[in-house]
Design a protein around this motif. Sequence first.
Motif, PDB file in Angstrom:
ATOM      1  N   HIS A  61       0.852  -1.184   0.000  1.00 43.12           N
ATOM      2  CA  HIS A  61       0.000   0.000   0.000  1.00 43.12           C
ATOM      3  C   HIS A  61       0.892   1.239   0.000  1.00 43.12           C
ATOM      4  O   HIS A  61       1.819   1.341   0.799  1.00 43.12           O
ATOM      5  N   TRP A  62       0.607   2.177  -0.889  1.00 44.75           N
ATOM      6  CA  TRP A  62       1.424   3.394  -0.969  1.00 44.75           C
ATOM      7  C   TRP A  62       0.608   4.610  -0.566  1.00 44.75           C
ATOM      8  O   TRP A  62      -0.355   4.957  -1.237  1.00 44.75           O
ATOM      9  N   PHE A  63       1.007   5.241   0.528  1.00 45.88           N
ATOM     10  CA  PHE A  63       0.379   6.511   0.907  1.00 45.88           C
ATOM     11  C   PHE A  63       0.798   7.577  -0.094  1.00 45.88           C
ATOM     12  O   PHE A  63       0.040   8.471  -0.432  1.00 45.88           O
ATOM     13  N   GLU A  64       2.050   7.450  -0.529  1.00 43.86           N
ATOM     14  CA  GLU A  64       2.542   8.303  -1.609  1.00 43.86           C
ATOM     15  C   GLU A  64       3.375   7.434  -2.524  1.00 43.86           C
ATOM     16  O   GLU A  64       4.170   6.623  -2.041  1.00 43.86           O
ATOM     17  N   PRO A  65       3.181   7.569  -3.840  1.00 43.73           N
ATOM     18  CA  PRO A  65       3.922   6.690  -4.760  1.00 43.73           C
ATOM     19  C   PRO A  65       5.415   7.034  -4.788  1.00 43.73           C
ATOM     20  O   PRO A  65       5.790   8.167  -4.505  1.00 43.73           O
ATOM     21  N   PHE A  66       6.222   6.050  -5.122  1.00 42.29           N
ATOM     22  CA  PHE A  66       7.669   6.301  -5.278  1.00 42.29           C
ATOM     23  C   PHE A  66       7.922   6.852  -6.668  1.00 42.29           C
ATOM     24  O   PHE A  66       7.136   6.615  -7.592  1.00 42.29           O
ATOM     25  N   ASP A  67       9.021   7.588  -6.822  1.00 41.33           N
ATOM     26  CA  ASP A  67       9.341   8.090  -8.157  1.00 41.33           C
ATOM     27  C   ASP A  67      10.520   7.360  -8.797  1.00 41.33           C
ATOM     28  O   ASP A  67      10.646   7.345 -10.004  1.00 41.33           O
ATOM     29  N   THR A  68      11.373   6.733  -7.971  1.00 44.63           N
ATOM     30  CA  THR A  68      12.508   5.983  -8.526  1.00 44.63           C
ATOM     31  C   THR A  68      12.496   4.587  -7.918  1.00 44.63           C
ATOM     32  O   THR A  68      12.343   4.449  -6.695  1.00 44.63           O
ATOM     33  N   VAL A  69      12.650   3.552  -8.749  1.00 45.76           N
ATOM     34  CA  VAL A  69      12.629   2.192  -8.207  1.00 45.76           C
ATOM     35  C   VAL A  69      13.894   1.908  -7.412  1.00 45.76           C
ATOM     36  O   VAL A  69      13.837   1.448  -6.279  1.00 45.76           O
ATOM     37  N   CYS A  70      15.054   2.169  -8.008  1.00 47.76           N
ATOM     38  CA  CYS A  70      16.296   1.827  -7.298  1.00 47.76           C
ATOM     39  C   CYS A  70      17.423   2.764  -7.682  1.00 47.76           C
ATOM     40  O   CYS A  70      17.663   3.010  -8.865  1.00 47.76           O
ATOM     41  N   ASN A  71      18.094   3.286  -6.685  1.00 47.89           N
ATOM     42  CA  ASN A  71      19.354   4.002  -6.883  1.00 47.89           C
ATOM     43  C   ASN A  71      20.435   3.158  -6.251  1.00 47.89           C
ATOM     44  O   ASN A  71      20.282   2.736  -5.104  1.00 47.89           O
ATOM     45  N   HIS A  72      21.499   2.895  -6.983  1.00 37.22           N
ATOM     46  CA  HIS A  72      22.584   2.208  -6.283  1.00 37.22           C
ATOM     47  C   HIS A  72      23.940   2.594  -6.806  1.00 37.22           C
ATOM     48  O   HIS A  72      24.143   2.847  -7.982  1.00 37.22           O
ATOM     49  N   ASP A  73      24.847   2.635  -5.833  1.00 35.39           N
ATOM     50  CA  ASP A  73      26.220   2.984  -6.128  1.00 35.39           C
ATOM     51  C   ASP A  73      27.033   2.200  -5.104  1.00 35.39           C
ATOM     52  O   ASP A  73      27.199   2.629  -3.969  1.00 35.39           O
ATOM     53  N   GLY A  74      27.452   1.003  -5.516  1.00 37.20           N
ATOM     54  CA  GLY A  74      28.176   0.124  -4.592  1.00 37.20           C
ATOM     55  C   GLY A  74      27.317  -0.227  -3.402  1.00 37.20           C
ATOM     56  O   GLY A  74      26.206  -0.741  -3.543  1.00 37.20           O
ATOM     57  N   SER A  75      27.798   0.119  -2.234  1.00 39.96           N
ATOM     58  CA  SER A  75      27.099  -0.259  -1.010  1.00 39.96           C
ATOM     59  C   SER A  75      25.914   0.662  -0.707  1.00 39.96           C
ATOM     60  O   SER A  75      25.110   0.372   0.162  1.00 39.96           O
ATOM     61  N   HIS A  76      25.844   1.788  -1.403  1.00 43.04           N
ATOM     62  CA  HIS A  76      24.761   2.735  -1.125  1.00 43.04           C
ATOM     63  C   HIS A  76      23.571   2.437  -2.022  1.00 43.04           C
ATOM     64  O   HIS A  76      23.621   2.658  -3.219  1.00 43.04           O
ATOM     65  N   VAL A  77      22.529   1.930  -1.396  1.00 44.36           N
ATOM     66  CA  VAL A  77      21.392   1.440  -2.155  1.00 44.36           C
ATOM     67  C   VAL A  77      20.110   2.029  -1.582  1.00 44.36           C
ATOM     68  O   VAL A  77      19.955   2.122  -0.360  1.00 44.36           O
ATOM     69  N   GLU A  78      19.203   2.457  -2.453  1.00 48.39           N
ATOM     70  CA  GLU A  78      17.880   2.922  -2.016  1.00 48.39           C
ATOM     71  C   GLU A  78      16.842   2.317  -2.949  1.00 48.39           C
ATOM     72  O   GLU A  78      17.046   2.288  -4.168  1.00 48.39           O
ATOM     73  N   TRP A  79      15.751   1.885  -2.367  1.00 46.95           N
ATOM     74  CA  TRP A  79      14.668   1.329  -3.188  1.00 46.95           C
ATOM     75  C   TRP A  79      13.389   2.141  -2.982  1.00 46.95           C
ATOM     76  O   TRP A  79      13.086   2.558  -1.867  1.00 46.95           O
ATOM     77  N   PHE A  80      12.647   2.308  -4.069  1.00 52.30           N
ATOM     78  CA  PHE A  80      11.307   2.915  -4.038  1.00 52.30           C
ATOM     79  C   PHE A  80      11.369   4.327  -3.447  1.00 52.30           C
ATOM     80  O   PHE A  80      10.586   4.713  -2.575  1.00 52.30           O
ATOM     81  N   VAL A  81      12.334   5.064  -3.984  1.00 51.23           N
ATOM     82  CA  VAL A  81      12.666   6.383  -3.460  1.00 51.23           C
ATOM     83  C   VAL A  81      11.501   7.357  -3.642  1.00 51.23           C
ATOM     84  O   VAL A  81      10.883   7.419  -4.715  1.00 51.23           O
ATOM     85  N   GLY A  82      11.219   8.100  -2.599  1.00 51.33           N
ATOM     86  CA  GLY A  82      10.156   9.102  -2.652  1.00 51.33           C
ATOM     87  C   GLY A  82       8.802   8.563  -2.217  1.00 51.33           C
ATOM     88  O   GLY A  82       7.874   9.334  -1.974  1.00 51.33           O
ATOM     89  N   GLY A  83       8.680   7.226  -2.099  1.00 54.76           N
ATOM     90  CA  GLY A  83       7.397   6.639  -1.715  1.00 54.76           C
ATOM     91  C   GLY A  83       7.199   6.618  -0.212  1.00 54.76           C
ATOM     92  O   GLY A  83       8.155   6.729   0.558  1.00 54.76           O
ATOM     93  N   LYS A  84       5.932   6.502   0.197  1.00 56.55           N
ATOM     94  CA  LYS A  84       5.614   6.341   1.618  1.00 56.55           C
ATOM     95  C   LYS A  84       4.681   5.150   1.809  1.00 56.55           C
ATOM     96  O   LYS A  84       3.647   5.042   1.145  1.00 56.55           O
ATOM     97  N   THR A  85       5.068   4.267   2.712  1.00 58.56           N
ATOM     98  CA  THR A  85       4.247   3.110   3.023  1.00 58.56           C
ATOM     99  C   THR A  85       4.390   2.813   4.521  1.00 58.56           C
ATOM    100  O   THR A  85       4.996   3.600   5.253  1.00 58.56           O
TER     101      THR A  85
END
Length: 652
Positions: A61-85
């Motif tokens: 369930h998304w209170f707010e949708p994400f705008d980027t699925v995945c950002n990654h740069d080596g060990s620095h990883v983010e998924w579903f950036v900008g979303g709220k659940t």
Amino acid sequence: MADSETGQIDNVMQEDRLFPPSEQFCQNAAIGSMDDYQALYDAAKNDPDKFWGETAREELHWFEPFDTVCNHDGSHVEWFVGGKTNISYNCLDANIAAGNGDRLAIIWEGEPGDTRTLTYKQLLTEVCKFSNVLTGQGVGVGDVVSIYMPMTPELAIAMLACTRIGAIHSVIFAGFSAEAIADRNNDASAKVQITSDGLFRRGKTLPLKDTVNAALEKSPTVECCIVLQRAKNDCAMQAGRDYWWHELMEDASADCPALPLDSEATSFILYTSGSTGKPKGIRHTTAGYNLWTKKTFQWVFDWKPEDIYWCTADCGWITGHSYIVYGPMSNGATCLMYEGAPNHPAPDRFWDVVQRHKVTILYTAPTAIRAFVKWGDEHIDKHDISSLRLLGTVGEGINPDTWIWYHEKIGGEKCPIVDTWWQTETGGIMMSPLPGATATKPGSCTLPLPGVVPVIVDEGLHPVETNHGGMLCMAQPWPGMLRGIWGDEKRFQEQYWSTFPGNYLTGDNARVDDDGYYWIMGRIDDVINVSGHRLSTIEVESALVSHDKVAECAAVGRPHDLKGQAICVFVTVKDAQAGEALRDELRLHVRKEIGALAVPDDIRFTDGLPKTRSGKIMRRLLRDIAAGRQAAGDVSTLEDFSVLAKLSEDQE
Ligand code: 7RM
């Protein structure tokens, strides 16, 4: 080049047995063929953003949708950036909204035999009330709540209440010492402690609150302590700091909307022991972790709404987090939760539970299965366990002969077995058979799940050949992966990312066979180095366990002038006479199973092996003992000190 030069591991074990799923199982399974698996795997690999983007929109369930699925740069990883659940929302409100509010979420059985059930609606009410209790104690987003509780529904309620309001839980297994609790509380700067008066274990009452009282003397950041009344033993309550759970709940409102949280908000930390140094708080997120546990639960357990699913782990371990609470509940599953020991009041307790509650899926650890083998088949024969349709294992490699016993005796030769390989750090299962698709091989965790891209390299970071072992790494990020070690970025980088830059280092060795199946060969640090051959612990151990009289075995290397290392095995026997004659028999057996190079130099019989509190053999301590040294390093995770004391005594 010889394996000794590249640092590859020799493969000396051959296992040819193959168990395809039955036609009937395939027909009813969501993923019912290897073609279906391959299509899913390829979709995730070829376009991860599309695959995970769609999956996340469908499943959470998304209170707010994400705008980027995945950002990654080596060990620095983010998924579903900008979303709220919100994980608690996905586990509770979402199931109720889908019309499943009256389905049982938890079937609980206490060790003394008391039982309780909670529907999803009832669970939501309790979680909302406890969320308000926590808020009332000043807990807010990002505050750490330390949980040290018995396996009661309230443990799951406390976890779900934290994730509901954005508080970060740190669950500490209720067998740890006051010292260990204080260490973890201080590392995390925990604000609130939750515990119980006591817990039941093998018919005795353990005074949890006393242990917590001692811990809180050394946990200056903890402002208050909430105490569940479970065992009704006397315990000291400190006015102004300690409150009874039931008293706070009396006045709590049942209205507490789930808080929209950033995808990358920390959901929990869970401490795991490194072999050296202080325990590390593995940090997990909200959206990625939730999605990984939800999807992997569907794929691996082929879950159906009618299933009664039982994972025998404790919520103090990652297996309990991911496959008792978050994975199953975000799917709306009915989970059995059992409080006590597997052999109380008798060694047939598990089978009694399976029969009475008509359990259909059983997920347990090899250490437990080896104990059942040792305790004898008569305890199983007393019960009708034909409700079981699927079996799982987790935590250690399973020796092929133990696997066969599980398949025949518990599975009645009709249940697929899913041997699931994963780690606290991975958040959820990474490699496992899909029960309606994958033909299984005893001892292999078979194939990677969609989204998992393993690579195995030697010490020069070159990919190893088929059937050669090397370091198991992950070449691609996956949503459930850890995002850090709490408060220790340096250790996070060093431990997981510095060996093979750009790849996640698991710390395990593995090999791939001719069919592309993965075989975990144990921890990198545990490799035995004999005359230029690098042997995996599990292969030597499995050869010994395949002998009738052996119940359990641990193999380690000890220094040897000529060979580099000699092989020392610690063996517990079923009920045979341990002595020189059996030693000869076992040497012969290993020579026949593997060959001369793996024949143990020392065979030491013992009543028990040193294990972690979650049941893993602690080979590192045995290495010290085999070398004639005092067992050193961190022993806070050791389950039973007397086993170690006995082994050390035998030295003298
Ligand atoms: C889930 C869990 C992780 C370590 C891992 C391995 C070992 C776990 C298997 C296994 C062989 C398996 N998390 N391990 N599962 N080895 N086959 N199916 O146990 O963080 O506590 O441990 O456990 O060495 O790296 S954990």
